[in-house]
Design a protein around this motif. Sequence first.
Motif, PDB file in Angstrom:
ATOM      1  N   PHE A  48       0.818  -1.217   0.000  1.00  0.00           N
ATOM      2  CA  PHE A  48       0.000   0.000   0.000  1.00  0.00           C
ATOM      3  C   PHE A  48       0.853   1.269   0.000  1.00  0.00           C
ATOM      4  CE2 PHE A  48      -3.292  -2.416   2.558  1.00  0.00           C
ATOM      5  CZ  PHE A  48      -4.308  -2.293   1.633  1.00  0.00           C
ATOM      6  N   TYR A  49       2.035   1.166   0.614  1.00  0.00           N
ATOM      7  CA  TYR A  49       2.717   2.391   1.047  1.00  0.00           C
ATOM      8  C   TYR A  49       3.743   2.905   0.047  1.00  0.00           C
ATOM      9  CZ  TYR A  49       0.548   1.265   5.508  1.00  0.00           C
ATOM     10  OH  TYR A  49      -0.360   0.987   6.490  1.00  0.00           O
ATOM     11  N   PHE A  57      -2.392   7.528   3.946  1.00  0.00           N
ATOM     12  CA  PHE A  57      -2.405   7.040   5.325  1.00  0.00           C
ATOM     13  C   PHE A  57      -2.354   8.200   6.315  1.00  0.00           C
ATOM     14  CE2 PHE A  57      -0.603   5.577   9.312  1.00  0.00           C
ATOM     15  CZ  PHE A  57      -1.585   4.666   9.658  1.00  0.00           C
ATOM     16  N   TYR A  66     -11.192   7.599  12.501  1.00  0.00           N
ATOM     17  CA  TYR A  66     -10.001   6.783  12.782  1.00  0.00           C
ATOM     18  C   TYR A  66      -9.395   7.207  14.118  1.00  0.00           C
ATOM     19  CZ  TYR A  66      -5.954   3.842  11.905  1.00  0.00           C
ATOM     20  OH  TYR A  66      -4.994   2.858  12.008  1.00  0.00           O
ATOM     21  N   GLY A 172       1.082   2.171  16.284  1.00  0.00           N
ATOM     22  CA  GLY A 172       0.044   2.270  15.273  1.00  0.00           C
ATOM     23  C   GLY A 172      -0.792   1.016  15.082  1.00  0.00           C
ATOM     24  N   ASN A 177      -1.552  -6.188  11.721  1.00  0.00           N
ATOM     25  CA  ASN A 177      -1.690  -6.477  10.298  1.00  0.00           C
ATOM     26  C   ASN A 177      -1.137  -7.851   9.933  1.00  0.00           C
ATOM     27  OD1 ASN A 177      -0.937  -3.005   9.702  1.00  0.00           O
ATOM     28  ND2 ASN A 177      -2.947  -3.916   9.899  1.00  0.00           N
ATOM     29  N   TYR A 217     -12.437   1.983   9.567  1.00  0.00           N
ATOM     30  CA  TYR A 217     -11.836   1.454   8.342  1.00  0.00           C
ATOM     31  C   TYR A 217     -12.729   1.653   7.115  1.00  0.00           C
ATOM     32  CZ  TYR A 217      -8.318  -0.407  11.391  1.00  0.00           C
ATOM     33  OH  TYR A 217      -7.294  -0.511  12.295  1.00  0.00           O
ATOM     34  N   THR A 224     -10.163   6.005   3.180  1.00  0.00           N
ATOM     35  CA  THR A 224      -9.686   4.643   3.395  1.00  0.00           C
ATOM     36  C   THR A 224      -9.935   3.788   2.151  1.00  0.00           C
ATOM     37  OG1 THR A 224     -10.241   4.928   5.723  1.00  0.00           O
ATOM     38  CG2 THR A 224      -9.735   2.702   4.997  1.00  0.00           C
ATOM     39  N   PHE A 227      -7.242   4.592  -0.188  1.00  0.00           N
ATOM     40  CA  PHE A 227      -6.007   3.965   0.284  1.00  0.00           C
ATOM     41  C   PHE A 227      -5.998   2.481  -0.094  1.00  0.00           C
ATOM     42  CE2 PHE A 227      -3.700   1.814   3.832  1.00  0.00           C
ATOM     43  CZ  PHE A 227      -2.456   2.368   3.628  1.00  0.00           C
ATOM     44  N   MET A 263      -9.997  -6.096   5.336  1.00  0.00           N
ATOM     45  CA  MET A 263     -10.150  -5.122   4.257  1.00  0.00           C
ATOM     46  C   MET A 263     -10.098  -5.868   2.947  1.00  0.00           C
ATOM     47  SD  MET A 263      -9.642  -2.053   5.733  1.00  0.00           S
ATOM     48  CE  MET A 263      -8.045  -2.295   6.451  1.00  0.00           C
ATOM     49  N   GLU A 293      -5.922  -6.651   3.588  1.00  0.00           N
ATOM     50  CA  GLU A 293      -5.325  -6.473   4.914  1.00  0.00           C
ATOM     51  C   GLU A 293      -6.243  -7.008   6.001  1.00  0.00           C
ATOM     52  OE1 GLU A 293      -2.585  -3.427   6.546  1.00  0.00           O
ATOM     53  OE2 GLU A 293      -4.441  -2.479   7.174  1.00  0.00           O
ATOM     54  N   SER A 295      -6.590  -6.331  10.262  1.00  0.00           N
ATOM     55  CA  SER A 295      -6.108  -5.487  11.352  1.00  0.00           C
ATOM     56  C   SER A 295      -6.690  -6.072  12.638  1.00  0.00           C
ATOM     57  CB  SER A 295      -6.534  -4.035  11.126  1.00  0.00           C
ATOM     58  OG  SER A 295      -5.984  -3.212  12.129  1.00  0.00           O
TER      59      SER A 295
HETATM   60  N1  TRP Z   1      -1.901  -0.368  10.823  1.00  0.00           N
HETATM   61  C1  TRP Z   1      -3.072   0.442  10.502  1.00  0.00           C
HETATM   62  C2  TRP Z   1      -4.294  -0.265  11.098  1.00  0.00           C
HETATM   63  O1  TRP Z   1      -4.410  -1.454  11.007  1.00  0.00           O
HETATM   64  C3  TRP Z   1      -3.138   0.611   9.015  1.00  0.00           C
HETATM   65  C4  TRP Z   1      -4.435   1.050   8.420  1.00  0.00           C
HETATM   66  C5  TRP Z   1      -5.321   1.973   8.859  1.00  0.00           C
HETATM   67  C6  TRP Z   1      -4.975   0.585   7.217  1.00  0.00           C
HETATM   68  N2  TRP Z   1      -6.374   2.092   7.996  1.00  0.00           N
HETATM   69  C7  TRP Z   1      -6.169   1.256   6.993  1.00  0.00           C
HETATM   70  C8  TRP Z   1      -4.533  -0.340   6.297  1.00  0.00           C
HETATM   71  C9  TRP Z   1      -6.939   0.997   5.861  1.00  0.00           C
HETATM   72  C10 TRP Z   1      -5.303  -0.600   5.179  1.00  0.00           C
HETATM   73  C11 TRP Z   1      -6.494   0.066   4.974  1.00  0.00           C
HETATM   74  O2  TRP Z   1      -5.115   0.374  11.722  1.00  0.00           O
END
Ligand code: TRP
Length: 338
Positions: A48-49, A57, A66, A172, A177, A217, A224, A227, A263, A293, A295
């Motif tokens: 993603f990054y 982010f 968030y 964070g 993850n 999320y 988001t 992202f 996600m 992902e 979380s």
């Molecule tokens: N580590 C963060 C989390 O899990 C990363 C994150 C926040 C994230 N929002 C997101 C990753 C949306 C993917 C999509 O909260």
Amino acid sequence: MDREDTAVLVEEPVHIDSHLDGAEERTLAEDVLDGLTRPFKELPPKHFYDARGAELFDRICELPEYYPTRAERAILEERSEELAELTGARELVELGSGTAAKTRVLLDALQAAGTLERYVPVDVTEDMVRDCAESLVDEYPGLRVHGVIGDFERHLRHVPPTDGPRIVAFLGGTIGNFPPGSRRRVLREIARLLGPSDHLLLGTDLVKDPSTLEAAYDDSQGITAEFNRNVLHVLNRELQAEFDPEDFEHVALFDREQEWIEMRLRARRELTSEVRALNMTVHFDAGEELRTEISAKFTPERVEADLAAAGLEIVRWLTDSEERFALTLSRPRAGRPA
Ligand code: TRP
Ligand code: SAH
């Protein structure tokens, strides 16, 4: 004064090592080959990054929905002085450091305690490590920054050795993850960075009502979602794929059994895309999902058990006033195997 001392005195305040080379593109290629040919499609979250993902982010962290960033910052603001005192840390190593926004609260406390000497950010996103290092040496006179551009799953051995007490911070909720099995493996690897007088500072989001979690999320402004779709922009650019990100809908669901947010990107229609760099065609049925992902959300018991499995014992369990998020300070258990 001998020559070696002189050399130390003229040492540059910023030192950056990069461990990302062609190997990194290979891991994206391998992850895509592996993840997009599975019966349930999946990609690991580190892709993603890129620069755009990092910027998105940062905007996520400001969103009203968030809460984790604000909650973790509140704990740091309240307890950093105590953390500085308990650890006497001369060095702060941070995994997945990003822009180190909240980290400054901890750096302030270590500087006020008079112990701070070096900050070691570790992140896959090269520009963030470089920019953050340059800003921090300006903000903290006398601070040395040794940046490690790399993957915290593969390059922890490149974290430089230390001769004073250190804190390894993993903030964070990024540890969430990883799925539970890899999470323990990663914590074990991280624990190997700790000597007997060092500490781990771990940020974990806590289990709470699903509507709060899902809103965090799936925000109303769609940041988001953007992202999440960014991973498709990365594939288009890096591997000459041909996805239209708008063909995919953002999905964030709390899995109550596993206690994690999942996600996904859901194809709005049947589609195929070439991934030219891999000579591969990817097919999605209408409604088919790609998991991007998880979380994980934690209970105190889960944090304790995961740390114990890595040979660590809890020194402090710190939460915000609403108990949304936890910061756990832990240290190697006496007599743990090396
Ligand atoms: N580590 C963060 C989390 O899990 C990363 C994150 C926040 C994230 N929002 C997101 C990753 C949306 C993917 C999509 O909260
Ligand atoms: N610590 C910051 C940023 C969290 S976002 C905060 O608490 O707000 C996760 C960060 O981890 C991003 O900066 C991302 O680039 C980095 N990251 C994700 N996977 C990584 C990996 N495998 N190795 C190194 N860094 C990684």
